[in-house]
Every structure is written in C-alpha cells, then in structure tokens.
Design an enzyme around this catalytic site. Structure first.
Site, PDB file in Angstrom:
ATOM      1  N   HIS A 167      55.111  31.684  35.404  1.00 24.60           N
ATOM      2  CA  HIS A 167      54.603  30.853  36.509  1.00 24.60           C
ATOM      3  C   HIS A 167      54.516  29.416  35.988  1.00 24.60           C
ATOM      4  CE1 HIS A 167      52.220  34.228  38.789  1.00 24.60           C
ATOM      5  NE2 HIS A 167      53.292  33.893  39.497  1.00 24.60           N
ATOM      6  N   CYS A 263      44.747  30.108  36.575  1.00 29.33           N
ATOM      7  CA  CYS A 263      45.152  31.265  37.390  1.00 29.33           C
ATOM      8  C   CYS A 263      43.963  31.911  38.087  1.00 29.33           C
ATOM      9  CB  CYS A 263      45.777  32.366  36.540  1.00 29.33           C
ATOM     10  SG  CYS A 263      47.118  31.892  35.496  1.00 29.33           S
TER      11      CYS A 263
HETATM   12  N1  ARG Z   1      49.229  39.709  36.047  1.00 30.00           N
HETATM   13  C1  ARG Z   1      49.435  38.597  36.926  1.00 30.00           C
HETATM   14  C2  ARG Z   1      50.902  38.504  37.277  1.00 30.00           C
HETATM   15  O1  ARG Z   1      51.711  38.750  36.422  1.00 30.00           O
HETATM   16  C3  ARG Z   1      48.945  37.326  36.330  1.00 30.00           C
HETATM   17  C4  ARG Z   1      49.003  36.156  37.264  1.00 30.00           C
HETATM   18  C5  ARG Z   1      48.617  34.867  36.639  1.00 30.00           C
HETATM   19  N2  ARG Z   1      48.562  33.856  37.607  1.00 30.00           N
HETATM   20  C6  ARG Z   1      49.026  32.607  37.504  1.00 30.00           C
HETATM   21  N3  ARG Z   1      48.811  31.764  38.437  1.00 30.00           N
HETATM   22  N4  ARG Z   1      49.799  32.270  36.490  1.00 30.00           N
HETATM   23  O2  ARG Z   1      51.289  38.222  38.382  1.00 30.00           O
END
Ligand code: ARG
Length: 271
Positions: A167, A263
């Site tokens: 992300h 996050c």
């Molecule tokens: N386990 C989640 C995923 O892989 C973590 C999300 C983290 N969120 C972020 N905005 N980077 O989707």
C-alpha cells in the site's frame, strides 16, 4: 477551526487469520490480543491529543477492520469507498459504508472489477492540490483516473514494486508544509522521478530500508506532530529540524498483519 477527526476501530477481533501480504506470512494466529489492545490504546491516546477519535464497532471474523485507512478516501464530504482486491477483506466494505453514511458522507464507489483500497493507496498532498496514488499490488491504475475525475483533483500515480510495501501508505508519507518521507526502493524509476520533480530536495527524505521496514512512513501527522511505530535517529533528526515533534509508539502486533499507525486511523476532514 474544529479539531481534526479520525476514525479508528478497536482491535477486539484483530488477529492474523489469513495471509494477504508478506508481513502476515508465518504469523497466522500469532498475535497477542492483550498486547494489541495496549498498543492500539496508546496510539488512540496520542492521536486524541491532536484531534477527536471516533470509533466504529469491531466485527467478529473481520480481523483487518482495525485498518480503517482502508475504508475509503475521504475528500471534503465525499467518501470514495474501497473495493478490496482480496476477497478476505471484501465483507468490510459494507461496514465501512454504513458507518460513513451514518456520518453524512456522500458515498462514491468503483465500477465492478476495479480495485481501490482507499487511504491505504490514495494520499493527499499537504501543500498542493494533488492526490498521490499507489497502484500495482492492491489498487488498480484505472482507479487512479476514476478517483481523480470523481473528485476533480489532479492525480499522480506511483507504481509500487516491492511486495512488502503493498500500500502507498507503507512507504510514502506526505507531511505538513509539503514535506515528505518515502522509501525509494518501493518505487520504479518513473515514480521516483515524479516524486523528485514534484517535491523539492530540501522537503523530502528518502529513508533507509531499516526505517522503511519499521514502517516509519506509516505515520500519523497532525500539524507538527508525527506519530509512528519506529524510525532511526537520522529520520527523527530530519523531522525535528523541520519543526516536527516525533512520538514513537510500538505497534508490533499490527506489524504482523502489515500495518502500523497510519493504517489504524482514517483522517475524516483533511480538506
Ligand atoms: N492485513 C491488512 C491487509 O493486508 C493490512 C492493511 C494495512 N493497511 C494500510 N493502509 N496499509 O490488507
């Protein structure tokens, strides 16, 4: 001016129950619920010094609902709802939608088959009217154009190249005054040169891999405060020299799921 507002979701049902990013590998069912709650509560308190934290109810069987950054991209009174690539997270969409609707946001959605993961991949610059947009692992490049059109804002797409930084908010952090922390290794040449063109050298810091894997870029920034899971002294000094104060708060349990401070929160009124 009213206090900044953030959405968080308590980690009552948080855990690693499936693997959808490299951080989750080897961590199935390895989180400590008590420790996660302690870490999350500290983060909540730090954010609450600068703003108002609103909570949405946690939902059983939705362990990643704590990562509210992935609810939507919020722009003024509009919320562009996430459309998750991984089917494990798709049931979250309805809960995020209900909550955002209850707060009066106008909900916009992606057409079927176009993936978009909200403020995980779409980050507003703090100085220019510009949306930085990460694509390649979760959000689609096609979503960048659609979001830009829907909100009437210029978009700078950045291809993500390192699966650990799946992300944009894991490797790129726009800060007050147009400052920027980023990890160069997460981007391709085109992305790096777009960043270098749009942000002057004195305002950006290319952090080390050591800092990047502590999710130093996954920071919550309100005004001159920066809250993050971990960063080396060089990064802290760079921020301090530019007038920021840095709070380091361990979020190791959430790192096992591939997320940290940013996050775990969604700014509801950035512009
Ligand atoms: N386990 C989640 C995923 O892989 C973590 C999300 C983290 N969120 C972020 N905005 N980077 O989707």
């Amino acid at each position: 001016m009213s206090a900044p507002r953030f959405l968080m979701c308590p980690p009552s049902y948080f855990g690693v129950q499936y693997v959808i990013n490299p951080w989750m590998e080897g961590q199935l069912h390895h989180t400590d619920g008590t420790l996660a709650l302690t870490q999350w509560s500290r983060l909540q308190q730090l954010i609450a010094r600068d703003g108002e934290v609103l909570l949405m109810p946690p939902v059983d069987q939705l362990p990643d609902l704590v990562f509210t950054a992935n609810a939507a991209l919020i722009y003024q009174k509009k919320a562009v709802l996430s459309s998750f690539r991984c089917q494990e997270r798709r049931p979250e969409e309805q809960h995020f939608k209900n909550w955002l609707e209850s707060q009066g946001f106008q909900i916009l959605t992606m057409p079927p088959g176009v993936f978009f993961e909200g403020a995980g991949d779409a980050l507003l610059d703090r100085q220019q009217t510009l949306l930085w947009f990460g694509f390649g692992f979760r959000s689609d490049l096609g979503a960048a154009e659609l979001v830009g059109q829907a909100l009437g804002i210029e978009v700078q797409p950045l291809r993500l190249c390192d699966p650990r930084f799946y992300h944009l908010d894991t490797c790129f952090c726009p800060l007050t005054g147009g400052h920027l922390l980023y990890y160069e290794g997460a981007f391709d040449d085109a992305g790096r040169s777009a960043i270098e063109t749009r942000v002057s050298a004195s305002k950006r810091l290319a952090i080390s891999e050591g800092d990047a894997i502590q999710f130093a870029c996954n920071a919550v920034n309100v005004g001159s405060h920066v809250i993050l899971n971990g960063a080396g002294q060089g990064t802290v000094n760079w921020l301090t020299e530019r007038g920021f104060s840095v709070d380091i708060t361990g979020l190791g349990e959430f790192m096992k799921a591939g997320g940290a401070a940013k996050c775990l929160s969604l700014r509801l009124d950035e512009v």
